[in-house]
Design a protein around this motif. Structure first.
Motif, PDB file in Angstrom:
ATOM      1  N   PRO A 147       9.275   6.693   8.945  1.00 39.47           N
ATOM      2  CA  PRO A 147      10.254   6.321   7.922  1.00 39.47           C
ATOM      3  C   PRO A 147       9.942   4.971   7.280  1.00 39.47           C
ATOM      4  O   PRO A 147      10.542   4.616   6.266  1.00 39.47           O
ATOM      5  N   ALA A 148       8.983   4.233   7.859  1.00 35.91           N
ATOM      6  CA  ALA A 148       8.613   2.927   7.305  1.00 35.91           C
ATOM      7  C   ALA A 148       7.613   3.056   6.160  1.00 35.91           C
ATOM      8  O   ALA A 148       7.318   2.075   5.475  1.00 35.91           O
ATOM      9  N   MET A 149       7.102   4.269   5.922  1.00 39.00           N
ATOM     10  CA  MET A 149       6.105   4.467   4.867  1.00 39.00           C
ATOM     11  C   MET A 149       6.768   4.603   3.503  1.00 39.00           C
ATOM     12  O   MET A 149       7.821   5.244   3.380  1.00 39.00           O
ATOM     13  N   ASP A 150       6.139   4.012   2.470  1.00 39.76           N
ATOM     14  CA  ASP A 150       6.657   4.185   1.114  1.00 39.76           C
ATOM     15  C   ASP A 150       5.966   5.373   0.444  1.00 39.76           C
ATOM     16  O   ASP A 150       5.085   6.007   1.029  1.00 39.76           O
ATOM     17  N   PHE A 151       6.372   5.686  -0.797  1.00 37.88           N
ATOM     18  CA  PHE A 151       5.835   6.859  -1.489  1.00 37.88           C
ATOM     19  C   PHE A 151       4.306   6.794  -1.625  1.00 37.88           C
ATOM     20  O   PHE A 151       3.620   7.806  -1.461  1.00 37.88           O
ATOM     21  N   GLU A 152       3.787   5.623  -1.973  1.00 40.27           N
ATOM     22  CA  GLU A 152       2.342   5.496  -2.176  1.00 40.27           C
ATOM     23  C   GLU A 152       1.587   5.788  -0.879  1.00 40.27           C
ATOM     24  O   GLU A 152       0.579   6.501  -0.881  1.00 40.27           O
ATOM     25  N   GLN A 153       2.062   5.241   0.228  1.00 34.77           N
ATOM     26  CA  GLN A 153       1.404   5.466   1.507  1.00 34.77           C
ATOM     27  C   GLN A 153       1.441   6.943   1.901  1.00 34.77           C
ATOM     28  O   GLN A 153       0.444   7.489   2.380  1.00 34.77           O
ATOM     29  N   ILE A 154       2.583   7.574   1.683  1.00 36.35           N
ATOM     30  CA  ILE A 154       2.708   8.991   2.019  1.00 36.35           C
ATOM     31  C   ILE A 154       1.769   9.831   1.146  1.00 36.35           C
ATOM     32  O   ILE A 154       1.066  10.717   1.634  1.00 36.35           O
ATOM     33  N   ALA A 155       1.745   9.531  -0.165  1.00 41.39           N
ATOM     34  CA  ALA A 155       0.904  10.301  -1.090  1.00 41.39           C
ATOM     35  C   ALA A 155      -0.575  10.144  -0.747  1.00 41.39           C
ATOM     36  O   ALA A 155      -1.333  11.118  -0.743  1.00 41.39           O
ATOM     37  N   ARG A 156      -1.004   8.925  -0.433  1.00 37.40           N
ATOM     38  CA  ARG A 156      -2.414   8.697  -0.100  1.00 37.40           C
ATOM     39  C   ARG A 156      -2.777   9.385   1.211  1.00 37.40           C
ATOM     40  O   ARG A 156      -3.898   9.871   1.387  1.00 37.40           O
ATOM     41  N   THR A 157      -1.838   9.411   2.121  1.00 37.59           N
ATOM     42  CA  THR A 157      -2.063  10.096   3.392  1.00 37.59           C
ATOM     43  C   THR A 157      -2.289  11.588   3.152  1.00 37.59           C
ATOM     44  O   THR A 157      -3.199  12.196   3.704  1.00 37.59           O
ATOM     45  N   LEU A 158      -1.449  12.187   2.307  1.00 39.95           N
ATOM     46  CA  LEU A 158      -1.564  13.611   2.016  1.00 39.95           C
ATOM     47  C   LEU A 158      -2.848  13.935   1.243  1.00 39.95           C
ATOM     48  O   LEU A 158      -3.438  15.000   1.424  1.00 39.95           O
ATOM     49  N   GLU A 159      -3.274  13.009   0.382  1.00 37.88           N
ATOM     50  CA  GLU A 159      -4.504  13.222  -0.392  1.00 37.88           C
ATOM     51  C   GLU A 159      -5.746  13.158   0.479  1.00 37.88           C
ATOM     52  O   GLU A 159      -6.667  13.956   0.346  1.00 37.88           O
ATOM     53  N   SER A 160      -5.793  12.163   1.369  1.00 37.87           N
ATOM     54  CA  SER A 160      -7.001  11.922   2.164  1.00 37.87           C
ATOM     55  C   SER A 160      -7.035  12.697   3.468  1.00 37.87           C
ATOM     56  O   SER A 160      -8.096  12.927   4.042  1.00 37.87           O
ATOM     57  N   GLY A 161      -5.854  13.075   3.960  1.00 39.10           N
ATOM     58  CA  GLY A 161      -5.799  13.740   5.255  1.00 39.10           C
ATOM     59  C   GLY A 161      -5.794  12.773   6.409  1.00 39.10           C
ATOM     60  O   GLY A 161      -5.812  13.159   7.572  1.00 39.10           O
ATOM     61  N   THR A 162      -5.776  11.479   6.101  1.00 35.87           N
ATOM     62  CA  THR A 162      -5.706  10.450   7.136  1.00 35.87           C
ATOM     63  C   THR A 162      -4.575   9.496   6.783  1.00 35.87           C
ATOM     64  O   THR A 162      -4.173   9.385   5.612  1.00 35.87           O
ATOM     65  N   VAL A 163      -4.100   8.757   7.751  1.00 38.72           N
ATOM     66  CA  VAL A 163      -2.984   7.853   7.514  1.00 38.72           C
ATOM     67  C   VAL A 163      -3.433   6.666   6.672  1.00 38.72           C
ATOM     68  O   VAL A 163      -4.396   5.976   7.007  1.00 38.72           O
ATOM     69  N   TYR A 164      -2.782   6.470   5.547  1.00 32.78           N
ATOM     70  CA  TYR A 164      -3.079   5.332   4.678  1.00 32.78           C
ATOM     71  C   TYR A 164      -2.447   4.071   5.243  1.00 32.78           C
ATOM     72  O   TYR A 164      -1.289   4.075   5.648  1.00 32.78           O
ATOM     73  N   GLN A 165      -3.229   3.015   5.311  1.00 32.97           N
ATOM     74  CA  GLN A 165      -2.730   1.751   5.819  1.00 32.97           C
ATOM     75  C   GLN A 165      -2.835   0.675   4.745  1.00 32.97           C
ATOM     76  O   GLN A 165      -3.816   0.616   3.990  1.00 32.97           O
ATOM     77  N   GLU A 166      -1.858  -0.173   4.695  1.00 36.87           N
ATOM     78  CA  GLU A 166      -1.838  -1.239   3.702  1.00 36.87           C
ATOM     79  C   GLU A 166      -2.953  -2.248   3.984  1.00 36.87           C
ATOM     80  O   GLU A 166      -3.207  -2.613   5.126  1.00 36.87           O
ATOM     81  N   VAL A 167      -3.631  -2.676   2.919  1.00 35.84           N
ATOM     82  CA  VAL A 167      -4.681  -3.686   3.056  1.00 35.84           C
ATOM     83  C   VAL A 167      -4.029  -5.062   3.174  1.00 35.84           C
ATOM     84  O   VAL A 167      -3.329  -5.501   2.266  1.00 35.84           O
ATOM     85  N   LEU A 168      -4.266  -5.721   4.293  1.00 34.12           N
ATOM     86  CA  LEU A 168      -3.675  -7.038   4.533  1.00 34.12           C
ATOM     87  C   LEU A 168      -4.623  -8.169   4.145  1.00 34.12           C
ATOM     88  O   LEU A 168      -4.190  -9.222   3.692  1.00 34.12           O
ATOM     89  N   TYR A 169      -5.918  -7.934   4.326  1.00 35.84           N
ATOM     90  CA  TYR A 169      -6.922  -8.948   3.978  1.00 35.84           C
ATOM     91  C   TYR A 169      -8.107  -8.251   3.325  1.00 35.84           C
ATOM     92  O   TYR A 169      -8.381  -7.084   3.577  1.00 35.84           O
ATOM     93  N   ARG A 170      -8.798  -8.995   2.484  1.00 36.95           N
ATOM     94  CA  ARG A 170      -9.998  -8.469   1.828  1.00 36.95           C
ATOM     95  C   ARG A 170     -11.049  -9.566   1.813  1.00 36.95           C
ATOM     96  O   ARG A 170     -10.773 -10.700   1.418  1.00 36.95           O
ATOM     97  N   VAL A 171     -12.254  -9.234   2.259  1.00 35.09           N
ATOM     98  CA  VAL A 171     -13.319 -10.233   2.302  1.00 35.09           C
ATOM     99  C   VAL A 171     -14.581  -9.631   1.689  1.00 35.09           C
ATOM    100  O   VAL A 171     -14.909  -8.472   1.933  1.00 35.09           O
ATOM    101  N   THR A 172     -15.264 -10.425   0.878  1.00 33.98           N
ATOM    102  CA  THR A 172     -16.502  -9.988   0.237  1.00 33.98           C
ATOM    103  C   THR A 172     -17.680 -10.744   0.830  1.00 33.98           C
ATOM    104  O   THR A 172     -17.666 -11.973   0.902  1.00 33.98           O
ATOM    105  N   VAL A 173     -18.680 -10.003   1.253  1.00 34.72           N
ATOM    106  CA  VAL A 173     -19.931 -10.586   1.741  1.00 34.72           C
ATOM    107  C   VAL A 173     -20.947 -10.484   0.600  1.00 34.72           C
ATOM    108  O   VAL A 173     -21.398  -9.378   0.277  1.00 34.72           O
ATOM    109  N   PRO A 174     -21.292 -11.594  -0.044  1.00 34.36           N
ATOM    110  CA  PRO A 174     -22.228 -11.537  -1.167  1.00 34.36           C
ATOM    111  C   PRO A 174     -23.646 -11.173  -0.731  1.00 34.36           C
ATOM    112  O   PRO A 174     -24.035 -11.371   0.422  1.00 34.36           O
ATOM    113  N   GLU A 175     -24.417 -10.655  -1.659  1.00 32.85           N
ATOM    114  CA  GLU A 175     -25.817 -10.346  -1.404  1.00 32.85           C
ATOM    115  C   GLU A 175     -26.577 -11.636  -1.128  1.00 32.85           C
ATOM    116  O   GLU A 175     -26.331 -12.670  -1.756  1.00 32.85           O
ATOM    117  N   GLY A 176     -27.498 -11.574  -0.182  1.00 38.06           N
ATOM    118  CA  GLY A 176     -28.318 -12.734   0.116  1.00 38.06           C
ATOM    119  C   GLY A 176     -27.717 -13.706   1.102  1.00 38.06           C
ATOM    120  O   GLY A 176     -28.286 -14.775   1.345  1.00 38.06           O
TER     121      GLY A 176
END
Length: 375
Positions: A105-134
């Motif tokens: 019941p804690a899931m919102d519409f977007e999370q539920i829809a993405r779960t149904l599309e992918s077949g796996t549980v969608y989880q919210e992205v809390l952090y994002r890190v980029t490793v540059p080339e080189g």
């Protein structure tokens, strides 16, 4: 009061009454719009965002958006099944994976829809890190510490953890070989962590799992490219030599650290290949290997630096370095796989980063005089 005044008074009353009705209707409409907005917004929100409960439900093949909305409402996952159905239709989401799901019941519409599309549980992205080339492992450690709630020192300790490295070799036996454990290797996983953007969905990122995610990306990108050409060979001392993935990654990392444009990468690859093939006694002489040997960043490599006694110094050692000196990107990997066909043995970069190539040492000296000494 005259008859004229009666008519005027009647008209005024009629005007005020009309205005009152119009205002009343506007107020009703505004209240209706606000109520509808609040209702819709409320319906889009999780049933209970603090819930830790999960409900198992099944979505069968052929279920419609309406069927799914009804099931979700019956199970208490959404407040209004019809509203969820409309959400799917408005967002053109029509592909659902049949199967059994654990939803909350804690899931919102977007999370539920993405779960149904992918077949796996969608989880919210809390952090994002980029490793540059080189980037080297030490630079990656700083990048992780600056973007995630993790310690760069902990990451580097992991890079030297023999037990963890052995676990990874067992998990990636084709890609990670004993070559990464050679005596002269500085860090076993140097160059093996693919430069890309990684999403973290947990409050406390697991460094071991993040390393595995990076190795997965290397397997999907770098290793798959290498294996796409069976028995990848180069000319060495006039004879064909089959490269291992470790050598391929090492070669690509040298190009990554030397080049700017895609065309330069292919030509630089040809320079290195010509030196190893036609004149194997001629060292590659690439400055980034000296900096890697020194273990520090410098804007200018000094003549005294070229004499540092280190296996990674390509001014005093011939052939490739013991291992990669950074994480190469796709352009460098592709250039290693598809080098230019040239007779170049020399190149240098001017103050603007443009590379100038030469076939002979005299031409190289002329380029140095024109693009460096006289600038």
């Amino acid at each position: 009061m005259s008859k004229y005044d009666d008519v005027k008074f009647s008209k005024n009353v009629s005007s005020y009454l009309t205005l009152f009705i119009v205002l009343a209707l506007l107020i009703v409409i505004i209240i209706g719009i606000i109520s509808a907005f609040l209702y819709i917004r409320g319906g889009l929100q999780p049933v209970d965002e603090n819930s830790t409960e999960t409900v198992e439900l099944s979505i069968d093949e052929g279920y419609s958006a309406g069927d799914i909305g009804d099931i979700l409402e019956e199970q208490g996952i959404v407040k209004n099944g019809t509203m969820f159905e409309l959400y799917l239709r408005l967002n053109s989401i029509s592909s659902y994976q049949a199967g059994t799901y654990q939803m909350s019941p804690a899931m919102d519409f977007e999370q539920i829809a993405r779960t149904l599309e992918s077949g796996t549980v969608y989880q919210e992205v809390l952090y994002r890190v980029t490793v540059p080339e080189g980037y080297t492992l030490e630079e990656i450690s700083t990048q992780l510490e600056n973007n995630l709630p993790v310690s760069g020192d902990d990451f580097m300790a992991l890079m030297e953890d023999e037990e963890f490295i052995q676990e990874l070799i067992a998990e990636y036996p084709d890609m990670l070989t004993d070559e990464i454990l050679a005596e002269d290797i500085k860090y076993p996983l140097e160059g093996y962590l693919y430069p890309a953007t990684y999403d973290i969905t947990t409050e406390e990122p697991d460094l071991k799992q993040l390393v595995r995610n990076m190795l997965d990306a290397t397997e999907q990108n770098s290793y798959s490219l290498f294996t796409s050409v069976p028995d990848y060979t180069i000319e060495y001392e006039g004879e064909p030599m089959e490269l291992t993935f470790h050598q391929f990654l090492t070669f690509s990392s040298l190009i990554e650290e030397e080049a700017t444009s895609l065309a330069d990468r292919s030509r630089i690859a040809s320079v290195f290949l010509n030196r190893m093939s036609v004149n194997p006694a001629m060292p590659l002489q690439t400055d980034p290997t000296v900096l890697y040997a020194l273990g520090e960043h410098q804007e200018v490599v000094l003549y005294e630096d070229l004499e540092v006694d280190d296996p990674y110094n390509t001014y005093i050692n011939t052939g490739l370095t013991p291992g990669p000196i950074a994480s190469p990107g796709q352009e460098s990997l592709q250039s290693t796989m598809n080098p230019s066909d040239t007779d170049y043995f020399y190149f240098l970069a001017d103050s603007e980063g443009n590379n100038h190539f030469a076939e002979t040492y005299d031409e190289h000296l002329a380029n140095r005089e024109q693009y460096i000494d006289n600038q």
